[in-house]
Structures are given as C-alpha cells and as structure tokens.
Design an enzyme around this catalytic site. Structure first.
Site: not given
Length: 262
Positions: A45-47
């Site tokens: 979903a996020e880095t």
C-alpha cells in the site's frame, strides 16, 4: 548502491496482521522516479522514504502508482524502524512532510506509538448516486474531506458486507472512499477503498482516521475512541480528537529486513 529496506506490519501486534509498509531510511533523497519504481516493485500500500535533517526526519510516501499527501501506517512503521534499528533514544520523533507539514510519533508503554496528525475537516454533502452505485449500498450520510468521501452506515455488519465495484470506484474524483459505522466491540469501525491509488482495499488506513475521528467524536460525544478497520488483515487503533489535531495510536511488528540493489 545498496539500500536497507524494512517491512513492518503496522496497527497490529501480530505478524501478518495490520497494514504492511516498506521503509527506506536514506542518506539523501533519491530521484522521484526511482522512489516511485521502488514502491511499485514493493507492491505494498505504501513505501515510506525518510531523510534526517538535523533533529527532524523529512518523510514521503508512495503507493505503487502515486506519491500521497499523508500516510498513517507507513509513518508508524518508519518510527518503529527508527526507534528499534537506528538508535533513536528520544521518546518522540519529529517528522516533516512537504505535503502535510509537521508530524510527530511518540513512543509509549507496551509497544504503543502515537501519531500526531492534522485533522481533516469533513463536511456533510448530498448522497452521490455514482458513489452509492460503486459501493453497492446507500449510506445514511455522506461526507467529504480533503481527499476522501466518508459513507456512514448503521451497523458493523453492513460495513463488513460491502462488496464494491472497483471499476466504478476508479472513475470517482477522489483519493478513496471510507465506509464506517458504530462498532460491536469498539467505538467505530471502517473500511477504506482506493483503487485510483493502486490500492483496491487498504488493510488499515491511519490517515482515514483524521477524517473519522472528528465525525465520531461529535456523534459519540467523546474525544478518545477505540477503532477497528475491518479488512481481511484487521487493524486496531485508538484515536483522540483534539480539534485541529488527531492522535492515532497503534502497535507494529517487524516482518523482514533486507537490502535492495539500486
């Protein structure tokens, strides 16, 4: 170039729960295109990418498709990495986001960490037919924040049963859609859908609770609330509404420590 990378499950105390985020603590900023490619390769979903600037850490977040304005679970994951692997001795980490300003994470007892984020003011709007059709269930109320729609339902069971049409959701002009209702065992529950950002359903969305907290605080007539996100992985949060700020607390556990060859 070798770059250390961490994957942390945030807003949970159990491995394979909560929301996984990748974290890269950089010496200097990489090119935007390269950071986007790393996020796409991670397919989470996020880095999060962070660079220390004096006593503050500059922080940015990327989905597999875009850079986003604010991300709660990846901020919590970054703080976990700094506290546990980079020797940060202070109980509070100061972050600065070019898109969202000053953010802090404070380490508490028993593994809890608390985000201090700006509140997202939301306003009630008329129900939107295209939105109702995309979610597949007409809400009792629709609200709009800076980047997301909030759809309010009567029960946790209604939120659990939602099966959205992601093709229709992807055509809406918003970052994402939050479905929420009173919880059976917590104050409120939610789910978050953001196919336009490359995230059909986000496991646990800290930033969504900057919108949910002011709404439920008014409805429930209390400032401190327990919350659960009803994704397959589930996630647990404690939210405290403070007017223009929201405190969002959760735990995190490590999944992997690795190295990427850029």
């Amino acid at each position: 170039m070798k770059q250390k990378i961490y994957q942390i499950d945030a807003f949970t105390d159990q491995l394979f729960g909560g929301n996984p985020a990748a974290v890269c603590i950089l010496d200097t900023w990489l090119e935007n295109e390269l950071m986007q490619k790393i996020a796409e390769e991670n397919n989470l979903a996020e880095t999060a990418f962070a660079v220390q600037k004096g006593e503050t850490y500059e922080l940015r977040w990327f989905t597999p498709e875009i850079e986003v304005d604010l991300c709660g679970h990846a901020t919590l994951a970054t703080a976990f990495v700094l506290f546990n692997y980079y020797g940060v001795a202070e109980n509070t980490i100061q972050f600065y986001s070019p898109r969202s300003g000053e953010l802090t994470v404070k380490k508490g007892a028993n593994g809890w960490m608390t985000l201090d984020f700006p509140t997202d003011p939301i306003v009630a709007i008329r129900n939107i037919t295209e939105l109702d059709n995309a979610i597949g269930l007409t809400p009792t109320q629709t609200l709009k924040g800076k980047t997301d729609y909030v759809m309010v339902y009567n029960s946790q069971q209604e939120v659990e049963a939602i099966s959205p049409n992601f093709h229709l959701l992807n055509q809406l002009d918003c970052r994402g859609v939050i479905a929420t209702a009173p919880g059976d065992e917590v104050d409120f529950v939610s789910r978050f859908f953001a196919p336009k950002c490359g995230i059909p359903e986000d496991p646990v969305t800290g930033s969504a609770h900057t919108s949910l907290s002011p709404y439920w605080s008014k409805v429930l007539k209390k400032n401190k609330m327990t919350a659960k996100q009803l994704s397959k992985r589930r996630g647990d949060l404690v939210c405290e509404y403070l007017g223009d700020r929201v405190k969002i607390s959760g735990k995190a556990v490590p999944y992997l420590i690795g190295e990427i060859d850029i």
